[in-house]
Design an enzyme around this catalytic site. Structure first.
Site, mmCIF file in Angstrom:
data_model
loop_
_atom_site.group_PDB
_atom_site.id
_atom_site.type_symbol
_atom_site.label_atom_id
_atom_site.label_comp_id
_atom_site.label_asym_id
_atom_site.label_seq_id
_atom_site.Cartn_x
_atom_site.Cartn_y
_atom_site.Cartn_z
ATOM 1 N N THR A 14 1.050 -1.375 0.297
ATOM 2 C CA THR A 14 0.309 -0.521 0.285
ATOM 3 C C THR A 14 0.568 0.995 0.604
ATOM 4 O O THR A 14 2.338 1.339 -0.048
ATOM 5 C CB THR A 14 -0.463 0.175 1.139
ATOM 6 O OG1 THR A 14 -0.751 -0.129 2.358
ATOM 7 C CG2 THR A 14 -1.803 -1.006 1.541
ATOM 8 N N ASP A 15 0.544 2.522 -0.607
ATOM 9 C CA ASP A 15 1.069 3.649 0.191
ATOM 10 C C ASP A 15 0.062 4.421 1.353
ATOM 11 O O ASP A 15 -0.038 3.522 1.852
ATOM 12 C CB ASP A 15 0.156 4.447 -1.940
ATOM 13 C CG ASP A 15 -1.075 4.903 -1.220
ATOM 14 O OD1 ASP A 15 -1.925 4.717 -0.373
ATOM 15 O OD2 ASP A 15 -1.660 5.388 -2.443
ATOM 16 N N LEU A 16 0.853 5.317 1.466
ATOM 17 C CA LEU A 16 0.359 6.361 2.498
ATOM 18 C C LEU A 16 -1.078 5.938 3.201
ATOM 19 O O LEU A 16 -1.148 6.049 4.335
ATOM 20 C CB LEU A 16 1.261 7.974 2.546
ATOM 21 C CG LEU A 16 2.312 8.173 2.427
ATOM 22 C CD1 LEU A 16 2.896 9.133 2.684
ATOM 23 C CD2 LEU A 16 3.544 7.092 3.532
#
Length: 133
Positions: A14-16
């Site tokens: 995932t990203d932030l």
């Protein structure tokens, strides 16, 4: 016949914002293709050693429909749409709880050790024939 491969989204996917990074969908469908081929009894390393051929992605048409998120349980479905002498066309979808999140049409080509187009070996073609929709 559709092949199904289950996976869980890890933090590293995932990203932030906790949403699956777009390129990771391609990794997910790659894993599913590897498992699909193995489920057909095709050993890709043995095929390379004995026939000198490999399969490579030629084209991917991808639609990102909804985001997958951290800790989601996903299912990747792989369906062989068409098979020609040197090419396979697959439809792959990623779903969460029956909701489609991602869809791709993937074209694979059979290549020789030199990178030239090669015919799909007869023993592989026989295993694939029952898979075409």
């Amino acid at each position: 016949m559709a092949h199904q491969f289950s996976l869980r989204v890890y933090y590293e996917d995932t990203d932030l914002a906790g949403i699956v990074y777009y390129a990771n969908y391609l990794k997910f469908i790659e894993r599913a293709r590897t498992e699909w081929v193995a489920s057909l009894g095709i050993d890709q390393m043995a095929l390379r050693a004995s026939d000198g051929i490999v399969f490579a992605v030629r084209r991917v048409e991808a639609d990102y429909l909804r985001p997958a998120k951290f800790a989601d349980d996903l299912v990747v479905e792989t369906v062989l749409q068409a098979a020609t002498g040197a090419r396979l066309v697959l439809v792959q979808t990623i779903s969460r709880g029956g909701e489609r999140l991602f869809s791709a049409v993937v074209t694979l080509v059979c290549l020789s050790e030199t990178g030239a187009a090669a015919r799909v070996p007869p023993q592989v073609r026989l295993r694939l024939l029952g898979q075409v929709h």
